[in-house]
Scaffold this motif. Structure first.
Motif, PDB file in Angstrom:
ATOM      1  N   HIS A  21       0.817  -1.213   0.000  1.00 54.28           N
ATOM      2  CA  HIS A  21       0.000   0.000   0.000  1.00 54.28           C
ATOM      3  C   HIS A  21       0.852   1.266   0.000  1.00 54.28           C
ATOM      4  N   GLU A  22       2.013   1.230   0.664  1.00 51.35           N
ATOM      5  CA  GLU A  22       2.906   2.395   0.641  1.00 51.35           C
ATOM      6  C   GLU A  22       3.435   2.667  -0.759  1.00 51.35           C
ATOM      7  N   GLU A  23       3.453   1.653  -1.603  1.00 50.84           N
ATOM      8  CA  GLU A  23       3.853   1.820  -3.006  1.00 50.84           C
ATOM      9  C   GLU A  23       2.688   2.314  -3.868  1.00 50.84           C
ATOM     10  N   GLY A  24       1.507   2.516  -3.238  1.00 51.19           N
ATOM     11  CA  GLY A  24       0.344   3.034  -3.961  1.00 51.19           C
ATOM     12  C   GLY A  24      -0.434   1.963  -4.696  1.00 51.19           C
ATOM     13  N   CYS A  25      -0.239   0.709  -4.320  1.00 51.57           N
ATOM     14  CA  CYS A  25      -0.911  -0.400  -5.004  1.00 51.57           C
ATOM     15  C   CYS A  25      -1.874  -1.118  -4.069  1.00 51.57           C
ATOM     16  N   VAL A  26      -2.768  -1.884  -4.682  1.00 51.81           N
ATOM     17  CA  VAL A  26      -3.693  -2.758  -3.976  1.00 51.81           C
ATOM     18  C   VAL A  26      -3.555  -4.131  -4.621  1.00 51.81           C
ATOM     19  N   SER A  88      -9.866  -2.739   0.785  1.00 46.40           N
ATOM     20  CA  SER A  88     -10.330  -3.974   0.155  1.00 46.40           C
ATOM     21  C   SER A  88      -9.386  -5.121   0.505  1.00 46.40           C
ATOM     22  N   ASP A  89      -8.096  -4.850   0.503  1.00 47.41           N
ATOM     23  CA  ASP A  89      -7.125  -5.866   0.904  1.00 47.41           C
ATOM     24  C   ASP A  89      -7.271  -6.194   2.385  1.00 47.41           C
ATOM     25  N   ALA A  90      -7.586  -5.197   3.208  1.00 46.06           N
ATOM     26  CA  ALA A  90      -7.774  -5.438   4.637  1.00 46.06           C
ATOM     27  C   ALA A  90      -8.957  -6.379   4.866  1.00 46.06           C
ATOM     28  N   TRP A  91     -10.030  -6.197   4.094  1.00 42.12           N
ATOM     29  CA  TRP A  91     -11.181  -7.098   4.173  1.00 42.12           C
ATOM     30  C   TRP A  91     -10.735  -8.520   3.842  1.00 42.12           C
ATOM     31  N   SER A  92      -9.991  -8.659   2.760  1.00 35.71           N
ATOM     32  CA  SER A  92      -9.520  -9.978   2.346  1.00 35.71           C
ATOM     33  C   SER A  92      -8.641 -10.607   3.425  1.00 35.71           C
ATOM     34  N   LEU A  93      -7.778  -9.800   4.034  1.00 34.47           N
ATOM     35  CA  LEU A  93      -6.932 -10.307   5.109  1.00 34.47           C
ATOM     36  C   LEU A  93      -7.790 -10.772   6.282  1.00 34.47           C
ATOM     37  N   GLY A  94      -8.841 -10.034   6.596  1.00 34.68           N
ATOM     38  CA  GLY A  94      -9.758 -10.449   7.658  1.00 34.68           C
ATOM     39  C   GLY A  94     -10.389 -11.802   7.360  1.00 34.68           C
ATOM     40  N   CYS A  95     -10.748 -12.020   6.099  1.00 38.23           N
ATOM     41  CA  CYS A  95     -11.299 -13.318   5.700  1.00 38.23           C
ATOM     42  C   CYS A  95     -10.263 -14.426   5.879  1.00 38.23           C
TER      43      CYS A  95
END
Length: 129
Positions: A21-26, A88-95
Motif C-alpha cells: 500500500h505504501e507503493e500506492g498499489c492494492v 479492500s485488501d484489509a477485508w480480504s486479510l480479515g477473511c
C-alpha cells in the motif's frame, strides 16, 4: 491454527500489505493461496497479477467475463462499485485470518462458483446485514 502462530502470520501479512500500500498499489486478490509461508511466523504475499493502483476503477470481470479476483475474499465495496482500495485488501486479510482461526472459509457457496451460486453470494457480501 494455534493463536500465537495465527497472530505472528497475521502480523507478517499486515506488514506485507503495508509495504504494498505504501507503493500506492492494492493486491486485489489476497487469499490463502497467495500467501506463502516463508518461515516460522513469516509470510510473503505472492501473485500480483490482478494488482492495481489504489483508487483505480475497473471491471469486476477479467478475460472472457470471468469474475476478477476471488469471490470468497472480495470486499463489499469492490462487489458494489468495483473500487480497488487498500481497505479492500484489509477485508480480504480479515477473511484469511477468520479462515486461519476456524479452518473454514468465512463465506460458503457450495462448491465451484457458477452463475447460479455467484449472484446470491455477491448480494450477501454486499448487503448491509
Amino acid at each position: 491454527m494455534a493463536e500465537d502462530d495465527m497472530r505472528r502470520y497475521a502480523a507478517s501479512m499486515l506488514q506485507g500489505l503495508r509495504d504494498v500500500h505504501e507503493e500506492g498499489c492494492v493486491h486485489c486478490d489476497l487469499k490463502p493461496q497467495n500467501v506463502l509461508i516463508a518461515g516460522p511466523g513469516w509470510t510473503k504475499i505472492a501473485d500480483f497479477g490482478l494488482a492495481k493502483r489504489a483508487g483505480a476503477q475497473g471491471s469486476r470481470s477479467g478475460h472472457a467475463g470471468f469474475l476478477r479476483g476471488t469471490l470468497l475474499y472480495m470486499a463489499p465495496e469492490f462487489v458494489e462499485k468495483s473500487e480497488y482500495e487498500p481497505l479492500s485488501d484489509a477485508w480480504s486479510l480479515g477473511c484469511i485470518v477468520s479462515e486461519m482461526a476456524t479452518g473454514m472459509p468465512t463465506w460458503r457457496y457450495g462448491g465451484r462458483a457458477t452463475t447460479s451460486t455467484t449472484a446470491p453470494l455477491l448480494l450477501h457480501i454486499d448487503s448491509d446485514e
